[in-house]
Design a protein around this motif. Structure first.
Motif, PDB file in Angstrom:
ATOM      1  N   UNK A 160     -10.644  11.077  80.360  1.00 24.20           N
ATOM      2  CA  UNK A 160      -9.641  12.113  80.650  1.00 24.20           C
ATOM      3  C   UNK A 160     -10.254  13.491  80.833  1.00 24.20           C
ATOM      4  N   UNK A 161     -11.513  13.658  80.425  1.00 24.90           N
ATOM      5  CA  UNK A 161     -12.185  14.953  80.572  1.00 24.90           C
ATOM      6  C   UNK A 161     -13.152  14.985  81.755  1.00 24.90           C
ATOM      7  N   UNK A 162     -13.270  13.870  82.457  1.00 30.45           N
ATOM      8  CA  UNK A 162     -14.219  13.829  83.566  1.00 30.45           C
ATOM      9  C   UNK A 162     -13.817  14.792  84.671  1.00 30.45           C
ATOM     10  N   UNK A 163     -14.792  15.566  85.111  1.00 31.98           N
ATOM     11  CA  UNK A 163     -14.583  16.480  86.225  1.00 31.98           C
ATOM     12  C   UNK A 163     -14.691  15.706  87.541  1.00 31.98           C
ATOM     13  N   UNK A 164     -13.845  16.028  88.511  1.00 31.04           N
ATOM     14  CA  UNK A 164     -13.852  15.283  89.772  1.00 31.04           C
ATOM     15  C   UNK A 164     -15.191  15.376  90.489  1.00 31.04           C
ATOM     16  N   UNK A 165     -15.817  16.552  90.482  1.00 29.10           N
ATOM     17  CA  UNK A 165     -17.105  16.692  91.172  1.00 29.10           C
ATOM     18  C   UNK A 165     -18.171  15.833  90.500  1.00 29.10           C
ATOM     19  N   UNK A 166     -18.202  15.823  89.173  1.00 30.73           N
ATOM     20  CA  UNK A 166     -19.193  15.015  88.472  1.00 30.73           C
ATOM     21  C   UNK A 166     -18.975  13.537  88.777  1.00 30.73           C
ATOM     22  N   UNK A 167     -17.708  13.096  88.750  1.00 29.68           N
ATOM     23  CA  UNK A 167     -17.391  11.710  89.105  1.00 29.68           C
ATOM     24  C   UNK A 167     -17.884  11.383  90.513  1.00 29.68           C
ATOM     25  N   UNK A 168     -17.591  12.269  91.452  1.00 30.12           N
ATOM     26  CA  UNK A 168     -17.994  12.038  92.838  1.00 30.12           C
ATOM     27  C   UNK A 168     -19.509  11.953  92.983  1.00 30.12           C
ATOM     28  N   UNK A 169     -20.216  12.852  92.295  1.00 33.65           N
ATOM     29  CA  UNK A 169     -21.678  12.854  92.396  1.00 33.65           C
ATOM     30  C   UNK A 169     -22.269  11.555  91.850  1.00 33.65           C
ATOM     31  N   UNK A 170     -21.789  11.111  90.691  1.00 32.97           N
ATOM     32  CA  UNK A 170     -22.307   9.886  90.091  1.00 32.97           C
ATOM     33  C   UNK A 170     -22.036   8.686  90.988  1.00 32.97           C
ATOM     34  N   UNK A 171     -20.825   8.580  91.488  1.00 32.15           N
ATOM     35  CA  UNK A 171     -20.483   7.430  92.327  1.00 32.15           C
ATOM     36  C   UNK A 171     -21.235   7.474  93.659  1.00 32.15           C
ATOM     37  N   UNK A 172     -21.438   8.675  94.193  1.00 32.28           N
ATOM     38  CA  UNK A 172     -22.143   8.795  95.468  1.00 32.28           C
ATOM     39  C   UNK A 172     -23.600   8.368  95.333  1.00 32.28           C
ATOM     40  N   UNK A 173     -24.298   8.886  94.327  1.00 33.41           N
ATOM     41  CA  UNK A 173     -25.727   8.574  94.168  1.00 33.41           C
ATOM     42  C   UNK A 173     -25.933   7.134  93.682  1.00 33.41           C
TER      43      UNK A 173
END
Length: 244
Positions: free
Chosen positions: A103-116
């Motif tokens: 619930x605290x995950x930032x959208x940009x951090x999520x996107x970066x992890x999934x992208x890489x």
């Protein structure tokens, strides 16, 4: 364990500027491979090149942020125009992201992890598969983690990305089963890396093995003589799981 001979073979290593990637790249250079080393930091790649040359090897340095997905397509074209094939891919680069409640995950951090961790590996497969098919023994090996199959609280982004990567590689392995390509997963376990230090800041690093310990098995799994396909190798327990 005897080091396989990689003389005349061309290998792409992502996340090559430190940790497991650095150790694999330098070992491949010493074993005769020409290493296409991918990482974001130019200075670290130059240091890697010096280390590979000191062992009698050779490398091509590719400063590349794997979030630049179109650049991955250009990588495949460049390799084809210069060498006409690729013998192995080591998909090592990954982002840990934040260790935090979902619930605290930032959208940009999520996107970066999934992208890489996921999308870049899909794009690497798509870009480099035609080149691996031109090798007499194309090999693709991707680094995974136990949290992909046994997720733990607060590791949401990283666990989800590794679960997705494992599914992706499993599918790809099935698709290439009738070819000379072999695609597999490698779980190195706990190693003394920057990622591990970030994930477990209170841990005594002296209690964790150095990245070099996994190198012989990684080289074994990307060598022409390694014929298993669609497997997951867990280094700490030396457990091989057939996924197909």
């Amino acid at each position: 364990m005897t080091t396989p001979d990689f003389s005349g073979r061309l290998v792409v290593v992502t996340g090559a500027s430190r940790g497991v990637g650095w150790q694999v790249a330098t070992a491949l250079g010493a074993a005769g491979a020409h290493v296409i080393a991918i990482a974001k930091t130019v200075g670290a790649l130059e240091e890697l090149d010096d280390a590979i040359r000191a062992k009698g090897g050779s490398a091509t340095l590719v400063p590349l942020d794997l979030r630049d997905l179109d650049a991955i397509d250009r990588l495949g074209l460049s390799i084809y125009e210069r060498w006409g094939k690729l013998d192995a891919l080591v998909g090592n680069a990954a982002l840990l992201g934040l260790i935090t409640p979902v619930t605290h995950l930032d959208q940009k951090d999520w996107n970066d992890v999934m992208t890489v961790n996921v999308t870049a590996n899909y794009r690497l497969i798509r870009s480099l598969d035609p080149l691996l098919r031109l090798s007499d023994a194309g090999r693709a090996l991707f680094m995974t983690s136990s949290v992909g199959s046994s997720p733990r609280p607060f590791w949401g982004a990283y666990a989800a990305s590794k679960a997705a990567l494992e599914a992706l590689v499993r599918v790809y392995a099935g698709e290439v089963a009738s070819t000379t390509i072999r695609a597999n997963l490698f779980d190195p376990g706990r190693l003394r890396t920057q990622m591990r230090a970030k994930a477990a800041p209170g841990e005594d690093p002296e209690t964790v093995a150095l990245p070099a310990v996994v190198v012989p098995d990684i080289l074994r799994m990307i060598s022409p003589g390694f014929l298993d396909n669609g497997t997951r190798f867990e280094f700490p327990t030396r457990t091989v799981t057939q996924l197909l």
